[in-house]
Scaffold this active site. Sequence first.
Site: not given
Length: 197
Positions: A11, A88-89
Amino acid sequence: MAQLYYKYGTMNSGKSFEIIKVAHNYEEQGKQVLIYSPTIGARGNSDRVGSRVGFEREAIAVDEDTNMFENVKAQLESKGRIYCVLIDEAQFLKRHHVLELTRIVDELNIPVMAFGLKNDFQNRLFEGSYNLLVQADKIEEIKTICWYCDRKATMVIRFRDGQPVHSGEQIQIGGNEDYKPVCRKCYNKAFQSSGKE
């Protein structure tokens, strides 16, 4: 020749910002890209990619039933040439999604760049991460520093009421108040001092 790239980081390593930057670079040259984001990982709207520094882009939402290969193929037929597919993600993808990404690369000859976490707060691989590590042509780490020291962050600590926790559901969406990127030493120290090894 198109390839499947997996770019992972903890993160706060700038993964979503990197997607927005890559998309901008392609589009500035008039080259069309597609951005996808799993609905489970969305910070807000599932049809947006948002970075912690405040930039946002539209994205195509991916749920468990989405066939990414068929979706990209349909976009290709309606919009014309696609120069790159950005995810993304990506840790939240299912195995079938990752296999569909390999088909986009191999059959449609479109490069795919997937960005995501590698491991969760218990240092277990996510389903999407595991399958991307197995299938990707190129794997790259996006680096950031530990929240508590100068070392490279490789892990994440989840917090509840200001205390580190080592149990709970694998997926819990949160921000800086819930998760901190840390090095291995600080990760282990947090649980030794809390008595929760």
